[in-house]
Design a protein around this motif. Structure first.
Motif, PDB file in Angstrom:
ATOM      1  N   ARG A 104       1.511  -1.163  -0.352  1.00  0.00           N
ATOM      2  CA  ARG A 104      -0.251   0.086  -0.058  1.00  0.00           C
ATOM      3  C   ARG A 104       0.941   1.144  -0.081  1.00  0.00           C
ATOM      4  NH1 ARG A 104      -3.261  -3.358   3.312  1.00  0.00           N
ATOM      5  NH2 ARG A 104      -2.349  -2.425   5.365  1.00  0.00           N
ATOM      6  N   ALA A 105       2.180   1.753   0.785  1.00  0.00           N
ATOM      7  CA  ALA A 105       3.071   2.332   0.631  1.00  0.00           C
ATOM      8  C   ALA A 105       3.498   2.972  -0.308  1.00  0.00           C
ATOM      9  CB  ALA A 105       4.205   1.968   1.809  1.00  0.00           C
ATOM     10  N   ASN A 107       2.179   2.238  -3.746  1.00  0.00           N
ATOM     11  CA  ASN A 107       1.123   2.443  -4.419  1.00  0.00           C
ATOM     12  C   ASN A 107       0.792   3.616  -4.323  1.00  0.00           C
ATOM     13  OD1 ASN A 107       0.896   0.393  -5.899  1.00  0.00           O
ATOM     14  ND2 ASN A 107      -0.678  -0.743  -4.483  1.00  0.00           N
ATOM     15  N   GLN A 108       1.126   3.603  -2.982  1.00  0.00           N
ATOM     16  CA  GLN A 108       0.845   5.312  -2.428  1.00  0.00           C
ATOM     17  C   GLN A 108       1.787   6.710  -2.725  1.00  0.00           C
ATOM     18  OE1 GLN A 108       0.490   5.938   1.583  1.00  0.00           O
ATOM     19  NE2 GLN A 108       0.229   8.024   0.807  1.00  0.00           N
ATOM     20  N   ARG A 109       2.868   6.124  -3.172  1.00  0.00           N
ATOM     21  CA  ARG A 109       4.147   6.684  -3.335  1.00  0.00           C
ATOM     22  C   ARG A 109       3.971   6.414  -4.900  1.00  0.00           C
ATOM     23  NH1 ARG A 109       9.106   7.412  -0.418  1.00  0.00           N
ATOM     24  NH2 ARG A 109       7.515   7.321   1.076  1.00  0.00           N
ATOM     25  N   GLN A 112       1.936   9.411  -5.986  1.00  0.00           N
ATOM     26  CA  GLN A 112       2.650  10.429  -6.098  1.00  0.00           C
ATOM     27  C   GLN A 112       3.679  10.966  -7.218  1.00  0.00           C
ATOM     28  OE1 GLN A 112       4.327  10.160  -2.534  1.00  0.00           O
ATOM     29  NE2 GLN A 112       2.644  11.219  -1.026  1.00  0.00           N
TER      30      GLN A 112
END
Length: 148
Positions: A104-105, A107-109, A112
């Motif tokens: 999840r981290a 995918n978030q990055r 961005q």
């Protein structure tokens, strides 16, 4: 099957489960290191974590194949080691949760980065800026945003 052979199979199964527990402990540490690297943006450490993760997953797959074979050959020993196997499964679930959290981290990055690229390229909302080979797809060119 004779008793000495059953004892050897039982010992072998116990050793495989022990090896699995050690590999899972290492995998947990690698996943925690991966999270630290993600938070720090350390690509070298991320690469190391990825390579270690892959190595440990292959090791766990091999150990599980051995466990399954030994369990078929010595079901009584497998039954005696059910509690240990339950601990292994619990630890693997924890690793799965850590890995999903790291995913999840990532995918978030990635979201961005894609958003920043869309601003830079002038193609808001574009998805799939990179082709299968990792190169920038044609047709996406920088545009002049302003002139002085």
């Amino acid at each position: 099957m004779n008793r000495p052979l059953q004892g050897e199979l039982s010992d072998a199964l116990g050793a495989v489960l022990s090896d699995m527990q050690q590999a899972i402990t290492q995998l947990t540490q690698v996943l925690e290191n991966e999270r630290t690297a993600l938070n720090a943006g350390n690509s070298d450490a991320l690469g190391e974590a990825g390579a270690s993760k892959q190595k440990l997953m292959l090791q766990l797959e091999q150990l599980d194949a051995e466990r399954q074979q030994l369990s078929r050959e010595a079901p009584a020993a497998a039954a005696r080691l059910d509690a240990t196997w339950s601990q292994v499964l619990l630890a693997l679930r924890h690793c799965q949760q850590l890995n999903q959290s790291n995913g999840r981290a990532v995918n978030q990055r990635l979201g961005q980065v894609r958003q920043a690229l869309s601003v830079l390229t002038g193609h808001a909302g574009e998805t799939g800026l990179y082709g299968p080979t990792g190169g920038l797809r044609g047709g996406l060119r920088s545009q002049v945003l302003a002139q002085a």
